[in-house]
Design a protein around this motif. Structure first.
Motif, PDB file in Angstrom:
ATOM      1  N   GLU A 236     100.409 -51.525 147.682  1.00  0.00           N
ATOM      2  CA  GLU A 236      99.006 -50.606 147.770  1.00  0.00           C
ATOM      3  C   GLU A 236      98.129 -51.204 148.779  1.00  0.00           C
ATOM      4  O   GLU A 236      97.568 -50.361 149.432  1.00  0.00           O
ATOM      5  CB  GLU A 236      98.278 -50.827 146.189  1.00  0.00           C
ATOM      6  N   PHE A 239      99.548 -49.301 151.717  1.00  0.00           N
ATOM      7  CA  PHE A 239      98.976 -47.772 151.568  1.00  0.00           C
ATOM      8  C   PHE A 239      97.622 -47.823 152.286  1.00  0.00           C
ATOM      9  O   PHE A 239      97.344 -46.813 153.256  1.00  0.00           O
ATOM     10  CB  PHE A 239      98.771 -47.329 150.313  1.00  0.00           C
ATOM     11  N   SER A 240      96.746 -48.839 152.196  1.00  0.00           N
ATOM     12  CA  SER A 240      95.449 -48.861 152.735  1.00  0.00           C
ATOM     13  C   SER A 240      95.379 -49.116 154.161  1.00  0.00           C
ATOM     14  O   SER A 240      94.380 -48.903 155.018  1.00  0.00           O
ATOM     15  CB  SER A 240      94.505 -49.893 152.274  1.00  0.00           C
ATOM     16  N   ASN A 246     101.574 -42.354 151.525  1.00  0.00           N
ATOM     17  CA  ASN A 246     102.026 -43.170 150.846  1.00  0.00           C
ATOM     18  C   ASN A 246     103.512 -43.279 150.404  1.00  0.00           C
ATOM     19  O   ASN A 246     104.081 -44.105 150.461  1.00  0.00           O
ATOM     20  CB  ASN A 246     101.122 -43.103 149.541  1.00  0.00           C
ATOM     21  N   THR A 250     106.381 -46.169 151.085  1.00  0.00           N
ATOM     22  CA  THR A 250     107.109 -46.760 149.728  1.00  0.00           C
ATOM     23  C   THR A 250     108.499 -46.391 150.174  1.00  0.00           C
ATOM     24  O   THR A 250     109.232 -47.490 149.796  1.00  0.00           O
ATOM     25  CB  THR A 250     106.717 -45.659 148.545  1.00  0.00           C
TER      26      THR A 250
END
Length: 269
Positions: A236, A239-240, A246, A250
């Motif tokens: 996560e 992701f940022s 995303n 992944t």
């Protein structure tokens, strides 16, 4: 959370030593979406234990791969380097045997052993090059020593810089040699701006993620005992940092991890 994850660096033996049952840890990790873990060897006994853990705990839903190695701070194990490599040679046909490692150079703890660390690292890199096995590289306060050793084996040895702690320019130089860069829970720390910049800017196809459990638990669990169930927090954070959607982040990291653990991308650059 809806995605599959691979923890490319974990120490289940130490998790057990610290009081958490391996089966319980794996159950938590599977619920978090982890379907593969690489158990790391740091010396001859732990490398043998890595093989045993793989055989005992691998299931259809969660496979335990392993690496056989000699950690650079385990200098008392350096005389056993040949025995560790014989163990690796004996397991070359095991599909769960993913890599040689962890190996490398660590000058943070004891710079006086620098020469010996460099010699052992090259011995293992040579084995890797001769047997097409990826390497798991530990490098702390030792960028130039590590880089020069890996450069000597460019296009011959390949692998991952585990628990990356340098800056973007260093990451780029490793990537240019064909190495994956693996980010641990450290990337979630507020102070880790250099590491975050590297995670943001290097090619997505060069990124892996890991826990290094039971060490380095990510935020919001920093300071607690870590295990593979915390890997989603590392993803996560990616992701940022990344501009890609995303789902692309992944899937790319997962496929990178598959290639690494199955020795299918020996030289990926």
């Amino acid at each position: 959370m809806g995605y599959s994850l691979i923890d490319t660096h974990c120490h289940l033996d130490i998790i057990q030593e610290q009081g958490q049952n391996i089966a319980d840890s794996l159950a938590k990790s599977r619920m978090a979406g982890v379907d593969r873990i690489v158990q790391i060897g740091i010396d001859l006994p732990s490398s043998k234990q890595a093989i045993a853990i793989s055989k005992e705990f691998s299931t259809e839903d969660l496979s335990i791969h392993y690496a056989i190695g000699c950690h650079p701070t385990e200098t008392h194990e350096f005389p056993n380097a040949d025995s560790i490599l014989e163990l690796a040679k004996a397991n070359l046909e095991d599909p769960n045997f993913s890599a040689i490692g962890e190996i490398g150079v660590d000058l943070y703890h004891d710079a006086s052993t620098k020469l010996a660390q460099n010699e052992v690292l090259r011995k293992f890199l040579d084995f890797s090059a001769n047997h097409a096995l990826p390497v798991v590289i530990h490098s702390r306060d030792a960028f130039e020593d590590t880089y020069q050793a890996l450069k000597e084996f460019k296009s011959k040895a390949f692998g991952v810089i585990h628990c990356f702690t340098y800056d973007y320019e260093s990451a780029k130089r490793f990537v240019d040699l064909g190495y994956y860069i693996s980010f641990s829970g450290i990337v979630t720390f507020k102070s880790a701006t250099d590491i975050q910049e590297a995670a943001k800017k290097i090619p997505l196809e060069s990124i892996l993620i890991e826990t290094d459990a039971p060490f380095l638990a990510p935020m919001p669990n920093r300071g607690k005992r870590n295990d593979s169930s915390n890997l989603p927090y590392v993803l996560e954070k990616m992701f940022s940092l990344r501009e890609e959607p995303n789902q692309i982040v992944t899937e790319s990291i997962y496929q990178n991890s598959i290639k690494f653990t199955e020795r299918k991308a020996y030289y990926h650059a």
